[in-house]
Motif scaffolding. Structure first.
Motif, mmCIF file in Angstrom:
data_model
loop_
_atom_site.group_PDB
_atom_site.id
_atom_site.type_symbol
_atom_site.label_atom_id
_atom_site.label_comp_id
_atom_site.label_asym_id
_atom_site.label_seq_id
_atom_site.Cartn_x
_atom_site.Cartn_y
_atom_site.Cartn_z
ATOM 1 N N ASP A 1 -10.650 -1.106 2.353
ATOM 2 C CA ASP A 1 -9.314 -0.718 1.884
ATOM 3 C C ASP A 1 -9.422 0.672 1.270
ATOM 4 N N SER A 2 -8.346 1.424 1.383
ATOM 5 C CA SER A 2 -8.366 2.768 0.800
ATOM 6 C C SER A 2 -8.218 2.724 -0.715
ATOM 7 N N ASN A 3 -7.851 1.563 -1.247
ATOM 8 C CA ASN A 3 -7.624 1.421 -2.689
ATOM 9 C C ASN A 3 -7.932 -0.038 -3.042
ATOM 10 N N GLU B 1 2.513 -0.212 8.308
ATOM 11 C CA GLU B 1 3.423 0.537 7.423
ATOM 12 C C GLU B 1 2.701 1.624 6.631
ATOM 13 N N ALA B 2 1.407 1.827 6.931
ATOM 14 C CA ALA B 2 0.675 2.923 6.275
ATOM 15 C C ALA B 2 0.037 3.848 7.317
ATOM 16 N N LEU C 1 -7.586 6.052 8.200
ATOM 17 C CA LEU C 1 -7.095 7.327 8.749
ATOM 18 C C LEU C 1 -8.187 8.395 8.755
ATOM 19 N N SER D 1 -10.573 5.017 3.996
ATOM 20 C CA SER D 1 -9.291 5.039 4.696
ATOM 21 C C SER D 1 -9.514 4.966 6.195
ATOM 22 N N LEU E 1 1.491 -11.004 -1.552
ATOM 23 C CA LEU E 1 0.634 -10.913 -0.363
ATOM 24 C C LEU E 1 -0.035 -12.266 -0.080
ATOM 25 N N ARG F 1 -4.069 -6.425 9.456
ATOM 26 C CA ARG F 1 -2.796 -7.132 9.259
ATOM 27 C C ARG F 1 -1.930 -6.386 8.248
ATOM 28 N N PHE F 2 -0.674 -6.172 8.629
ATOM 29 C CA PHE F 2 0.316 -5.497 7.777
ATOM 30 C C PHE F 2 -0.203 -4.164 7.245
ATOM 31 N N ASP G 1 -3.096 7.563 0.131
ATOM 32 C CA ASP G 1 -2.634 7.152 1.445
ATOM 33 C C ASP G 1 -1.109 7.126 1.496
ATOM 34 N N THR H 1 -7.603 -4.599 3.622
ATOM 35 C CA THR H 1 -7.783 -6.005 3.240
ATOM 36 C C THR H 1 -6.848 -6.462 2.121
ATOM 37 N N TYR I 1 0.748 4.612 1.887
ATOM 38 C CA TYR I 1 1.195 3.250 1.621
ATOM 39 C C TYR I 1 2.240 3.236 0.503
ATOM 40 N N ARG J 1 0.886 -1.541 -6.144
ATOM 41 C CA ARG J 1 -0.368 -2.299 -6.286
ATOM 42 C C ARG J 1 -0.324 -2.965 -7.655
HETATM 43 C C1 LIG Z 1 0.402 -4.890 3.051
HETATM 44 S S1 LIG Z 1 -1.251 -4.794 2.437
HETATM 45 C C2 LIG Z 1 -1.958 -5.936 3.566
HETATM 46 C C3 LIG Z 1 -3.138 -6.631 3.019
HETATM 47 C C4 LIG Z 1 -3.812 -7.641 3.915
HETATM 48 N N1 LIG Z 1 -4.170 -7.085 5.206
HETATM 49 C C5 LIG Z 1 -2.974 -8.873 4.087
HETATM 50 O O1 LIG Z 1 -2.514 -9.144 5.198
HETATM 51 O O2 LIG Z 1 -2.774 -9.612 3.093
HETATM 52 C C6 LIG Z 1 -1.872 -3.252 3.088
HETATM 53 C C7 LIG Z 1 -3.204 -2.836 2.489
HETATM 54 O O3 LIG Z 1 -3.668 -1.716 3.260
HETATM 55 C C8 LIG Z 1 -4.243 -0.761 2.393
HETATM 56 N N2 LIG Z 1 -4.194 0.566 3.036
HETATM 57 C C9 LIG Z 1 -3.155 1.426 3.095
HETATM 58 N N3 LIG Z 1 -3.494 2.525 3.790
HETATM 59 C C10 LIG Z 1 -4.780 2.345 4.178
HETATM 60 C C11 LIG Z 1 -5.697 3.124 4.919
HETATM 61 N N4 LIG Z 1 -5.343 4.326 5.398
HETATM 62 N N5 LIG Z 1 -6.947 2.656 5.129
HETATM 63 C C12 LIG Z 1 -7.316 1.439 4.631
HETATM 64 N N6 LIG Z 1 -6.483 0.654 3.923
HETATM 65 C C13 LIG Z 1 -5.236 1.087 3.697
HETATM 66 C C14 LIG Z 1 -3.413 -0.844 1.132
HETATM 67 O O4 LIG Z 1 -4.140 -0.331 0.016
HETATM 68 C C15 LIG Z 1 -3.145 -2.351 1.049
HETATM 69 O O5 LIG Z 1 -4.145 -2.981 0.297
#
Ligand SMILES: C[S@@+](CC[C@H](N)C(=O)[O-])C[C@H]1O[C@@H](n2cnc3c(N)ncnc32)[C@H](O)[C@@H]1O
Length: 271
Positions: free
Chosen positions: A83-85, A124-125, A104, A102, A31, A120-121, A17, A61, A19, A23
């Motif tokens: 989550d994608s990872n 940025e991805a 996406l 994902s 987080l 949430r947050f 992704d 998540t 992101y 990690r």
């Molecule tokens: C900043 S963390 C936010 C985690 C959580 N939502 C929180 O507020 O504590 C972003 C998370 O989104 C996941 N992520 C990134 N791109 C993604 C995608 N395309 N689909 C699903 N999850 C994704 C990342 O792996 C990461 O675990």
């Protein structure tokens, strides 16, 4: 609840992704620190007026900290975490299910499954060109009368000083390398309205100065910036010394200028 094309997806490799945050154990801690700091700021983990959800979906998540909170608040609900990872994910209560997918590429759940869809947050991805599809996907998986909620970081600072402006400039360039523009978060209400939804908006002014909550927010944002240091070096060709120097000056500058960062909380009912 899972749709057929995604049954058994646990065995698939992590999805690549856009992101940029690491990690790592330190990022897991950040987080979770951010989760509690946000609670101090908002006074709640749940903004949408959700009553008795049967299914809750937490997209992106991370450590699963919000999902854990939701699973404790609504013990009868099934909480689906996506989550994608899954590297950051911690142990979750028994009414949580974990899915690797994902956003996406489309969510692995049937239409209208979720009574409360939470993101949430994750902005940025999400590349600029993917947002229309992302919003449609979140609406697709949410039930009629269900709620979609976003809490997202914008790229806007209030009262920035020179070093903050420089860091904002770096971040804009860094995210643009991935096709991501964080200013889009400010346009989210309008985009949701174009889909026929009626969003409610709460601007969250995150103080980076002052005692108590200001100290907590300052620590969180600084730690996130430290975690971005390797990608700033790789993508923008900056040296770690110059980044470290600028970051070390930020707390004093934030106090002096009384700088805040703007986040947006947006929630909307699907009708
Ligand atoms: C900043 S963390 C936010 C985690 C959580 N939502 C929180 O507020 O504590 C972003 C998370 O989104 C996941 N992520 C990134 N791109 C993604 C995608 N395309 N689909 C699903 N999850 C994704 C990342 O792996 C990461 O675990």
């Amino acid at each position: 609840m899972l749709n057929d094309s995604h049954r058994g997806q646990q065995a698939r490799p992590d999805v690549d992704d856009a992101y940029l945050l690491p990690r790592t154990a330190s990022e897991q801690d950040r987080l979770e620190f951010q989760h509690y700091t946000l609670y101090r700021l908002l006074g709640t983990h749940f903004l949408a007026p959700v009553e008795r959800p049967r299914v809750i979906l937490d997209v992106g998540t991370g450590t699963g900290i919000w999902a854990k909170e939701a699973a404790r608040r609504w013990r009868e609900a099934a909480v689906l975490t996506i989550d994608s990872n899954l590297t950051l994910l911690r142990r979750l209560p028994p009414n949580c299910q974990v899915m690797r997918a994902s956003l996406l590429e489309g969510l692995p759940v049937d239409d209208g499954v979720s009574d409360y869809t939470h993101q949430r947050f994750l902005a940025e991805a999400i590349p600029l060109g993917a947002w229309d599809q992302v919003l449609k996907e979140l609406r697709r998986v949410t039930a009629i009368a269900g709620w979609i909620e976003f809490v997202e970081l914008s790229d806007r600072c209030l009262n920035p000083g020179p070093q903050t402006l420089l860091v904002q400039h770096w971040l804009r360039r860094l995210f643009l390398c991935q096709g991501i523009r964080l200013s889009l978060v400010l346009e989210l209400p309008e985009r949701l309205m174009k889909l026929g939804l009626m969003p409610q908006v709460r601007e969250i002014v995150v103080p980076l100065w002052g005692p108590h909550i200001g100290k907590l927010c300052c620590c969180d944002v600084l730690q996130a910036l430290r975690h971005l240091l390797p990608v700033l070096v790789d993508h923008l060709g900056l040296t770690s010394q110059e980044i470290t120097q600028v970051l070390s000056e930020l707390p004093t500058e934030w106090e002096c200028y009384r700088t805040s960062w703007l986040c947006m909380a947006i929630w909307t009912q699907v009708l």
